[in-house]
Write an enzyme that holds these catalytic residues in place. Sequence first.
Site, PDB file in Angstrom:
ATOM      1  N   THR A 114      -6.088  -7.256  10.378  1.00 17.86           N
ATOM      2  CA  THR A 114      -6.246  -5.943   9.745  1.00 17.86           C
ATOM      3  C   THR A 114      -5.674  -4.830  10.617  1.00 17.86           C
ATOM      4  O   THR A 114      -4.976  -3.937  10.136  1.00 17.86           O
ATOM      5  CB  THR A 114      -7.751  -5.678   9.493  1.00 17.86           C
ATOM      6  OG1 THR A 114      -8.306  -6.798   8.788  1.00 17.86           O
ATOM      7  CG2 THR A 114      -7.952  -4.408   8.684  1.00 17.86           C
TER       8      THR A 114
ATOM      9  N   ARG B 189      -2.637 -14.486   4.394  1.00 12.62           N
ATOM     10  CA  ARG B 189      -3.296 -13.744   5.482  1.00 12.62           C
ATOM     11  C   ARG B 189      -2.631 -14.066   6.829  1.00 12.62           C
ATOM     12  O   ARG B 189      -2.537 -13.201   7.706  1.00 12.62           O
ATOM     13  CB  ARG B 189      -4.798 -13.996   5.473  1.00 12.62           C
ATOM     14  CG  ARG B 189      -5.450 -13.390   4.216  1.00 12.62           C
ATOM     15  CD  ARG B 189      -6.942 -13.259   4.324  1.00 12.62           C
ATOM     16  NE  ARG B 189      -7.350 -12.291   5.306  1.00 12.62           N
ATOM     17  CZ  ARG B 189      -7.675 -11.029   5.037  1.00 12.62           C
ATOM     18  NH1 ARG B 189      -7.640 -10.558   3.799  1.00 12.62           N
ATOM     19  NH2 ARG B 189      -8.058 -10.217   5.987  1.00 12.62           N
TER      20      ARG B 189
ATOM     21  N   PHE C 148     -15.339   3.550   6.993  1.00 13.70           N
ATOM     22  CA  PHE C 148     -13.944   3.792   6.622  1.00 13.70           C
ATOM     23  C   PHE C 148     -13.722   3.873   5.113  1.00 13.70           C
ATOM     24  O   PHE C 148     -12.602   4.095   4.661  1.00 13.70           O
ATOM     25  CB  PHE C 148     -13.045   2.700   7.229  1.00 13.70           C
ATOM     26  CG  PHE C 148     -13.357   1.291   6.786  1.00 13.70           C
ATOM     27  CD1 PHE C 148     -12.844   0.788   5.601  1.00 13.70           C
ATOM     28  CD2 PHE C 148     -14.181   0.468   7.557  1.00 13.70           C
ATOM     29  CE1 PHE C 148     -13.132  -0.504   5.189  1.00 13.70           C
ATOM     30  CE2 PHE C 148     -14.472  -0.835   7.152  1.00 13.70           C
ATOM     31  CZ  PHE C 148     -13.950  -1.321   5.953  1.00 13.70           C
TER      32      PHE C 148
ATOM     33  N   GLU D 205      -9.008 -10.545  -8.115  1.00 13.24           N
ATOM     34  CA  GLU D 205      -8.164  -9.385  -7.807  1.00 13.24           C
ATOM     35  C   GLU D 205      -6.858  -9.389  -8.610  1.00 13.24           C
ATOM     36  O   GLU D 205      -6.375  -8.319  -9.002  1.00 13.24           O
ATOM     37  CB  GLU D 205      -7.883  -9.326  -6.298  1.00 13.24           C
ATOM     38  CG  GLU D 205      -9.140  -8.982  -5.503  1.00 13.24           C
ATOM     39  CD  GLU D 205      -8.908  -8.909  -4.006  1.00 13.24           C
ATOM     40  OE1 GLU D 205      -9.860  -8.551  -3.296  1.00 13.24           O
ATOM     41  OE2 GLU D 205      -7.787  -9.212  -3.533  1.00 13.24           O
TER      42      GLU D 205
ATOM     43  N   ARG E  96       2.076  -6.931   9.246  1.00 15.97           N
ATOM     44  CA  ARG E  96       1.353  -5.754   9.757  1.00 15.97           C
ATOM     45  C   ARG E  96       1.793  -5.410  11.176  1.00 15.97           C
ATOM     46  O   ARG E  96       1.921  -4.236  11.533  1.00 15.97           O
ATOM     47  CB  ARG E  96      -0.155  -5.999   9.678  1.00 15.97           C
ATOM     48  CG  ARG E  96      -0.688  -5.825   8.244  1.00 15.97           C
ATOM     49  CD  ARG E  96      -2.088  -6.356   8.120  1.00 15.97           C
ATOM     50  NE  ARG E  96      -2.763  -5.911   6.888  1.00 15.97           N
ATOM     51  CZ  ARG E  96      -3.928  -6.397   6.470  1.00 15.97           C
ATOM     52  NH1 ARG E  96      -4.540  -7.338   7.170  1.00 15.97           N
ATOM     53  NH2 ARG E  96      -4.488  -5.946   5.361  1.00 15.97           N
TER      54      ARG E  96
ATOM     55  N   HIS F 151      -2.191  -5.339   1.396  1.00 15.48           N
ATOM     56  CA  HIS F 151      -3.483  -5.977   1.146  1.00 15.48           C
ATOM     57  C   HIS F 151      -3.280  -7.454   0.872  1.00 15.48           C
ATOM     58  O   HIS F 151      -2.277  -7.857   0.286  1.00 15.48           O
ATOM     59  CB  HIS F 151      -4.147  -5.335  -0.084  1.00 15.48           C
ATOM     60  CG  HIS F 151      -5.336  -6.117  -0.594  1.00 15.48           C
ATOM     61  ND1 HIS F 151      -6.591  -5.975  -0.052  1.00 15.48           N
ATOM     62  CD2 HIS F 151      -5.441  -7.080  -1.560  1.00 15.48           C
ATOM     63  CE1 HIS F 151      -7.431  -6.814  -0.676  1.00 15.48           C
ATOM     64  NE2 HIS F 151      -6.765  -7.483  -1.598  1.00 15.48           N
TER      65      HIS F 151
ATOM     66  N   TYR G  21     -12.158  -1.607  -3.959  1.00 13.89           N
ATOM     67  CA  TYR G  21     -12.713  -1.828  -2.621  1.00 13.89           C
ATOM     68  C   TYR G  21     -14.234  -1.663  -2.594  1.00 13.89           C
ATOM     69  O   TYR G  21     -14.805  -1.365  -1.532  1.00 13.89           O
ATOM     70  CB  TYR G  21     -12.054  -0.879  -1.618  1.00 13.89           C
ATOM     71  CG  TYR G  21     -10.663  -1.334  -1.176  1.00 13.89           C
ATOM     72  CD1 TYR G  21     -10.503  -2.476  -0.386  1.00 13.89           C
ATOM     73  CD2 TYR G  21      -9.526  -0.616  -1.533  1.00 13.89           C
ATOM     74  CE1 TYR G  21      -9.248  -2.888   0.035  1.00 13.89           C
ATOM     75  CE2 TYR G  21      -8.257  -1.035  -1.112  1.00 13.89           C
ATOM     76  CZ  TYR G  21      -8.135  -2.170  -0.329  1.00 13.89           C
ATOM     77  OH  TYR G  21      -6.885  -2.575   0.096  1.00 13.89           O
TER      78      TYR G  21
ATOM     79  N   ASN H  84      -2.165   0.011   6.838  1.00 18.20           N
ATOM     80  CA  ASN H  84      -1.670  -1.269   7.355  1.00 18.20           C
ATOM     81  C   ASN H  84      -0.770  -2.021   6.367  1.00 18.20           C
ATOM     82  O   ASN H  84      -0.727  -3.242   6.335  1.00 18.20           O
ATOM     83  CB  ASN H  84      -2.834  -2.138   7.842  1.00 18.20           C
ATOM     84  CG  ASN H  84      -3.835  -2.432   6.747  1.00 18.20           C
ATOM     85  OD1 ASN H  84      -3.634  -2.022   5.602  1.00 18.20           O
ATOM     86  ND2 ASN H  84      -4.889  -3.143   7.069  1.00 18.20           N
TER      87      ASN H  84
ATOM     88  N   LYS I 115       0.836  -1.209   0.000  1.00 18.42           N
ATOM     89  CA  LYS I 115       0.000   0.000   0.000  1.00 18.42           C
ATOM     90  C   LYS I 115       0.871   1.260   0.000  1.00 18.42           C
ATOM     91  O   LYS I 115       2.088   1.197   0.237  1.00 18.42           O
ATOM     92  CB  LYS I 115      -0.933  -0.040   1.215  1.00 18.42           C
ATOM     93  CG  LYS I 115      -1.961  -1.187   1.155  1.00 18.42           C
ATOM     94  CD  LYS I 115      -2.952  -1.111   2.319  1.00 18.42           C
ATOM     95  CE  LYS I 115      -3.995  -2.218   2.208  1.00 18.42           C
ATOM     96  NZ  LYS I 115      -5.034  -2.106   3.281  1.00 18.42           N
TER      97      LYS I 115
HETATM   98  P1  IDP Z   1      -8.249  -6.740   5.257  1.00 22.24           P
HETATM   99  O1  IDP Z   1      -7.380  -5.796   4.451  1.00 22.24           O
HETATM  100  O2  IDP Z   1      -7.523  -7.300   6.436  1.00 22.24           O
HETATM  101  O3  IDP Z   1      -8.887  -7.806   4.388  1.00 22.24           O
HETATM  102  P2  IDP Z   1     -10.859  -5.446   5.301  1.00 22.24           P
HETATM  103  O4  IDP Z   1     -11.844  -5.576   6.412  1.00 22.24           O
HETATM  104  O5  IDP Z   1     -11.146  -6.150   4.025  1.00 22.24           O
HETATM  105  O6  IDP Z   1      -9.430  -5.868   5.890  1.00 22.24           O
HETATM  106  O7  IDP Z   1     -10.688  -3.886   5.025  1.00 22.24           O
HETATM  107  C1  IDP Z   1      -9.990  -3.432   3.877  1.00 22.24           C
HETATM  108  C2  IDP Z   1      -9.070  -2.317   4.287  1.00 22.24           C
HETATM  109  O8  IDP Z   1      -9.852  -1.214   4.744  1.00 22.24           O
HETATM  110  C3  IDP Z   1      -8.142  -2.634   5.461  1.00 22.24           C
HETATM  111  O9  IDP Z   1      -6.976  -3.321   5.072  1.00 22.24           O
HETATM  112  C4  IDP Z   1      -7.840  -1.244   5.986  1.00 22.24           C
HETATM  113  O10 IDP Z   1      -6.881  -0.576   5.170  1.00 22.24           O
HETATM  114  C5  IDP Z   1      -9.182  -0.558   5.822  1.00 22.24           C
HETATM  115  N1  IDP Z   1     -10.012  -0.669   7.031  1.00 22.24           N
HETATM  116  C6  IDP Z   1     -10.771  -1.734   7.406  1.00 22.24           C
HETATM  117  N2  IDP Z   1     -11.382  -1.503   8.579  1.00 22.24           N
HETATM  118  C7  IDP Z   1     -11.017  -0.260   8.943  1.00 22.24           C
HETATM  119  C8  IDP Z   1     -11.332   0.561  10.074  1.00 22.24           C
HETATM  120  O11 IDP Z   1     -12.084   0.179  10.988  1.00 22.24           O
HETATM  121  N3  IDP Z   1     -10.742   1.787  10.113  1.00 22.24           N
HETATM  122  C9  IDP Z   1      -9.917   2.244   9.125  1.00 22.24           C
HETATM  123  N4  IDP Z   1      -9.612   1.523   8.047  1.00 22.24           N
HETATM  124  C10 IDP Z   1     -10.143   0.281   7.959  1.00 22.24           C
HETATM  125 MG    MG Z   2     -10.301  -7.648   2.915  1.00 25.56          MG
END
Ligand code: IDP
Ligand code: MG
Length: 142
Positions: free
Chosen positions: A93, A87, A59, A128, A104, A117, A51, A114, A11
């Site tokens: 996350t 993962r 968010f 993807e 992470r 992805h 996304y 973070n 990212k």
């Molecule tokens: P993941 O990347 O671990 O699969 P997802 O729930 O799919 O997590 O969310 C996609 C991305 O959105 C996360 O990697 C993060 O960058 C952002 N994100 C998810 N939840 C939050 C939040 O509660 N606050 C801020 N950003 C978030």
């Molecule tokens: Mg995700």
Amino acid sequence: MTPERTLAILKPDCVRKNLQGEVLARIQRAGFRVLGFKMIRLSPIAAGAFYAVHKGKPFYDGLVEFMSSGPCVPIALEKTNAVADFRTLIGATDPREAAPGTIRKEYADSKGENIVHGSDSPENGGIEVAFFFAERELAENR
Ligand code: IDP
Ligand code: MG
């Protein structure tokens, strides 16, 4: 067992911190085969489309803004059990909840920024990878 594909994205925070090489080395050491990678800057429209599943969540707007804030590095990866293993390698996350030793946990500043992805299912891994790479860009590695 047939190898599975997953998409990683280093990212914009990873690129800004100059951690691309370090994170990619960890991914490779964990046994993932790199089928393709490139550095691009996503437009807000492209980031929003990638996304789209999160549209409407609190968010979402911040995520689109962050993901289009600078260059990122999509990486097409292949491995047996690629999606789940990737993962595990990157961790939860929210870096505060990520297991010790995960990417992470070691490098990320916040749940939003973070570092990396990872696809969430084998089906989405294929979808993807195809979002960023034409099949002919990956074929030479086979
Ligand atoms: P993941 O990347 O671990 O699969 P997802 O729930 O799919 O997590 O969310 C996609 C991305 O959105 C996360 O990697 C993060 O960058 C952002 N994100 C998810 N939840 C939050 C939040 O509660 N606050 C801020 N950003 C978030
Ligand atoms: Mg995700």
